[in-house]
Design a protein around this motif. Structure first.
Motif, PDB file in Angstrom:
ATOM      1  N   UNK A 176       1.102  -1.518  -0.085  1.00  0.00           N
ATOM      2  CA  UNK A 176       0.122  -0.159  -0.192  1.00  0.00           C
ATOM      3  C   UNK A 176       0.698   1.180   0.180  1.00  0.00           C
ATOM      4  N   UNK A 177       1.894   1.134   0.498  1.00  0.00           N
ATOM      5  CA  UNK A 177       2.851   2.327   1.284  1.00  0.00           C
ATOM      6  C   UNK A 177       3.432   2.832  -0.581  1.00  0.00           C
ATOM      7  N   UNK A 178       4.031   1.713  -1.039  1.00  0.00           N
ATOM      8  CA  UNK A 178       4.258   1.903  -2.920  1.00  0.00           C
ATOM      9  C   UNK A 178       3.235   2.465  -3.329  1.00  0.00           C
ATOM     10  N   UNK A 179       2.311   2.490  -3.766  1.00  0.00           N
ATOM     11  CA  UNK A 179       1.365   2.747  -4.721  1.00  0.00           C
ATOM     12  C   UNK A 179       1.300   4.209  -4.855  1.00  0.00           C
ATOM     13  N   UNK A 180       1.451   4.872  -3.876  1.00  0.00           N
ATOM     14  CA  UNK A 180       2.117   6.318  -4.351  1.00  0.00           C
ATOM     15  C   UNK A 180       2.965   7.088  -5.325  1.00  0.00           C
ATOM     16  N   UNK A 181       3.820   5.922  -5.009  1.00  0.00           N
ATOM     17  CA  UNK A 181       5.065   6.024  -5.974  1.00  0.00           C
ATOM     18  C   UNK A 181       5.666   5.504  -7.185  1.00  0.00           C
ATOM     19  N   UNK A 182       4.010   4.288  -7.369  1.00  0.00           N
ATOM     20  CA  UNK A 182       4.152   3.909  -8.723  1.00  0.00           C
ATOM     21  C   UNK A 182       2.915   3.884  -9.711  1.00  0.00           C
ATOM     22  N   UNK A 183       3.024   4.974  -9.854  1.00  0.00           N
ATOM     23  CA  UNK A 183       1.556   5.959 -10.658  1.00  0.00           C
ATOM     24  C   UNK A 183       1.550   5.615 -12.115  1.00  0.00           C
ATOM     25  N   UNK A 184       2.696   5.515 -12.370  1.00  0.00           N
ATOM     26  CA  UNK A 184       2.202   5.554 -14.338  1.00  0.00           C
ATOM     27  C   UNK A 184       2.945   3.613 -13.889  1.00  0.00           C
ATOM     28  N   UNK A 185       2.151   2.872 -13.306  1.00  0.00           N
ATOM     29  CA  UNK A 185       1.969   1.157 -13.464  1.00  0.00           C
ATOM     30  C   UNK A 185       0.811   1.201 -12.230  1.00  0.00           C
ATOM     31  N   UNK A 186      -0.092   2.196 -12.179  1.00  0.00           N
ATOM     32  CA  UNK A 186      -1.092   2.164 -10.911  1.00  0.00           C
ATOM     33  C   UNK A 186      -1.960   0.957 -10.952  1.00  0.00           C
ATOM     34  N   UNK A 187      -2.495   0.411 -12.242  1.00  0.00           N
ATOM     35  CA  UNK A 187      -3.689  -0.317 -13.107  1.00  0.00           C
ATOM     36  C   UNK A 187      -2.867  -1.222 -12.665  1.00  0.00           C
ATOM     37  N   UNK A 188      -1.354  -1.235 -12.516  1.00  0.00           N
ATOM     38  CA  UNK A 188      -1.321  -3.460 -12.934  1.00  0.00           C
ATOM     39  C   UNK A 188      -0.312  -3.562 -11.792  1.00  0.00           C
ATOM     40  N   UNK A 189      -0.500  -2.710 -10.955  1.00  0.00           N
ATOM     41  CA  UNK A 189       0.263  -2.654  -9.982  1.00  0.00           C
ATOM     42  C   UNK A 189      -1.103  -2.736  -9.260  1.00  0.00           C
ATOM     43  N   UNK A 190      -2.322  -2.676  -8.876  1.00  0.00           N
ATOM     44  CA  UNK A 190      -2.780  -2.735  -7.959  1.00  0.00           C
ATOM     45  C   UNK A 190      -3.617  -4.481  -8.808  1.00  0.00           C
ATOM     46  N   UNK A 191      -3.272  -4.855 -10.211  1.00  0.00           N
ATOM     47  CA  UNK A 191      -3.618  -6.014  -9.397  1.00  0.00           C
ATOM     48  C   UNK A 191      -2.921  -6.932  -8.961  1.00  0.00           C
ATOM     49  N   UNK A 192      -1.708  -6.650  -8.919  1.00  0.00           N
ATOM     50  CA  UNK A 192      -0.825  -7.710  -8.035  1.00  0.00           C
ATOM     51  C   UNK A 192      -0.710  -7.081  -7.008  1.00  0.00           C
ATOM     52  N   UNK A 193      -1.003  -6.466  -6.798  1.00  0.00           N
ATOM     53  CA  UNK A 193      -1.122  -5.552  -5.152  1.00  0.00           C
ATOM     54  C   UNK A 193      -2.736  -7.040  -4.183  1.00  0.00           C
ATOM     55  N   UNK A 194      -3.201  -6.574  -4.800  1.00  0.00           N
ATOM     56  CA  UNK A 194      -4.800  -7.032  -4.818  1.00  0.00           C
ATOM     57  C   UNK A 194      -4.977  -8.763  -4.853  1.00  0.00           C
ATOM     58  N   UNK A 195      -3.956  -9.184  -5.541  1.00  0.00           N
ATOM     59  CA  UNK A 195      -3.713 -10.622  -5.767  1.00  0.00           C
ATOM     60  C   UNK A 195      -2.506 -11.171  -4.739  1.00  0.00           C
ATOM     61  N   UNK A 196      -1.800 -11.147  -4.623  1.00  0.00           N
ATOM     62  CA  UNK A 196      -0.802 -11.002  -3.237  1.00  0.00           C
ATOM     63  C   UNK A 196      -1.112 -11.078  -2.030  1.00  0.00           C
ATOM     64  N   UNK A 197      -2.125  -9.673  -2.187  1.00  0.00           N
ATOM     65  CA  UNK A 197      -2.412  -9.901  -0.324  1.00  0.00           C
ATOM     66  C   UNK A 197      -3.343 -10.796  -0.094  1.00  0.00           C
ATOM     67  N   UNK A 198      -4.296 -10.970  -0.942  1.00  0.00           N
ATOM     68  CA  UNK A 198      -5.234 -12.069  -0.468  1.00  0.00           C
ATOM     69  C   UNK A 198      -4.699 -13.364  -0.438  1.00  0.00           C
ATOM     70  N   UNK A 199      -4.097 -13.995  -1.122  1.00  0.00           N
ATOM     71  CA  UNK A 199      -3.113 -15.112  -1.044  1.00  0.00           C
ATOM     72  C   UNK A 199      -1.975 -15.212  -0.255  1.00  0.00           C
ATOM     73  N   UNK A 200      -1.317 -14.002   0.133  1.00  0.00           N
ATOM     74  CA  UNK A 200      -0.440 -14.193   1.217  1.00  0.00           C
ATOM     75  C   UNK A 200      -0.456 -13.805   2.492  1.00  0.00           C
ATOM     76  N   UNK A 201      -1.549 -12.740   2.642  1.00  0.00           N
ATOM     77  CA  UNK A 201      -2.025 -12.141   3.859  1.00  0.00           C
ATOM     78  C   UNK A 201      -2.582 -13.346   4.259  1.00  0.00           C
TER      79      UNK A 201
END
Length: 408
Positions: free
Chosen positions: A223-248
């Motif tokens: 979550x904290x990395x998201x603002x720094x990755x604005x150019x890749x927001x959409x792919x990063x959001x997909x990645x973040x959601x999948x990983x958080x759901x699985x490994x969380x």
């Protein structure tokens, strides 16, 4: 070697293009691009129609770096595969490629993104840019130039999704961590990259306590990395959601709540199993079973050598009752009796209804030994038997975990 791959349409038209703050003219986009792109070779892919009508524009330049390559029109799937073969055969491993899709016919612009993904993966090609001279956004009547758009960031969507899927399926986050931490100036992204690497290594090496600890803070780091990755927001959001759901789901505070820790570990076991990582699944299942029995007996889980060994003997002894064993001292064989069990084993043997389940699961846990010895034993367990025993073991392990409230 830096190569430009470009396509020609049928009808040349003098057009003014804007790239950055500068303007460049050309009857085809490749003519304009030649003025602002540095390259060693320009490969011009042409159909028969384009060869007649548009290729002469580039021929007039007398640039020996420009070479035409014939391609079919792409009127069928077979012709599309032929185009794929022709283009990919023109690119060598490790080269840098700049695509131009301005005059690409029909589906070619779409296919270029697939070409780029393939070349990046299969030949380690550096895709520097995918340029599109947006003719429809220019207007010569009002002297509005056609903007040049670099679409290469969208081609990296494949990289994000491939790396995320690799992480989800295998626990290997090296590619993903590398993408996240590529820019050292983005501190939060670098921290997220390091966190991913820790989670990845813990999962890969079957280190559940480290994985439980690191997984608790993985979501926050992403979550904290998201603002720094604005150019890749959409792919990063997909990645973040999948990983958080699985490994969380693997996060737990073992020191504060051993039962919740066992539930988190059981999720790991099933995740390993469903992702065909049997070595990790069976290794953790054996250790989980000992810890679960300990907690079920009302005892604190103690990982020091002697207490742990006593619990192992309590469980392993159940499977020995009624069978011949060899005395450690004399070497003589005798029939192991319930009276030979240690105190914990006697409690289980005498009072637990799930005694037979434990015996079955402990015997099935022999899979772990078969796997960890890497077939370096006489009469080693066959692959078919390993799979059969694993498939038989997992439903009964889950049933026991649910019964003891150590599984969801």
């Amino acid at each position: 070697m830096r190569k430009v791959i470009t396509f020609l349409g049928k009808y040349p038209k003098e057009t003014q293009y804007k790239f950055g703050d500068n303007f460049y003219g050309g009857r085809v986009f490749a003519e304009a691009m030649r003025q602002f792109v540095s390259f060693d070779e320009m490969l011009v892919f042409v159909t028969e129609e384009a060869r007649t009508d548009a290729l002469p524009v580039l021929a007039e330049l007398n640039d020996t770096r420009i070479r035409d390559v014939p391609i079919p029109r792409g009127e069928s799937a077979a012709e599309m595969w032929k185009i794929f073969e022709i283009i990919t055969n023109q690119v060598n491993e490790g080269e840098t490629v700049i695509f131009d899709i301005t005059h690409g016919l029909r589906s070619l612009p779409f296919l270029v993104f697939l070409f780029a993904a393939y070349l990046r993966s299969a030949k380690r090609v550096n895709i520097e840019a995918i340029y599109y001279g947006a003719l429809e956004l220019g207007d010569s009547k009002i002297n509005k130039p056609a903007p040049v758009i670099d679409l290469s960031p969208f081609s990296k969507m494949f990289d994000w999704l491939t790396a995320t899927d690799q992480f989800i399926q295998t626990g290997d986050a090296r590619r993903l961590a590398q993408m996240l931490g590529a820019d050292a100036s983005k501190k939060a992204a670098v921290r997220a990259s390091q966190k991913l690497s820790q989670v990845s290594l813990a999962a890969f090496l079957c280190q559940p306590f480290t994985l439980m600890r690191e997984a608790q803070t993985l979501g926050a780091a992403l979550d904290q990395a998201q603002p720094e990755l604005a150019e890749q927001t959409l792919p990063f959001d997909v990645m973040r959601e999948q990983i958080t759901q699985t490994f969380g789901a693997f996060g737990a505070d073992w020191a504060q709540d051993s039962a919740e820790g066992l539930r988190a570990q059981f999720r790991m076991i099933e995740w390993y199993y469903h992702n065909n990582q049997l070595i990790q699944a069976m290794t953790l299942a054996r250790e989980w079973l000992i810890s679960a029995v300990t907690l079920r007996l009302g005892l604190a889980i103690d990982l020091t050598s002697d207490p742990r060994r006593q619990m192992e003997r309590a469980v392993s002894g159940l499977a020995l009752v009624g069978h011949k064993v060899r005395d450690d001292g004399t070497g003589e064989k005798y029939v192991f009796q319930a009276s030979d069990l240690n105190a914990h084993g006697r409690i289980i043997y005498d009072t637990w209804a799930e005694r037979d389940d434990l015996i079955f699961l402990w015997q099935a846990a022999d899979i772990r030994n078969a796997l960890n010895h890497a077939e370096h034993k006489k009469d080693a367990m066959s692959l078919a038997k390993i799979l059969k025993n694993s498939d038989a073991m997992m439903p009964r392990l889950r049933a026991l975990a649910v019964q003891w409230n150590f599984a969801d």
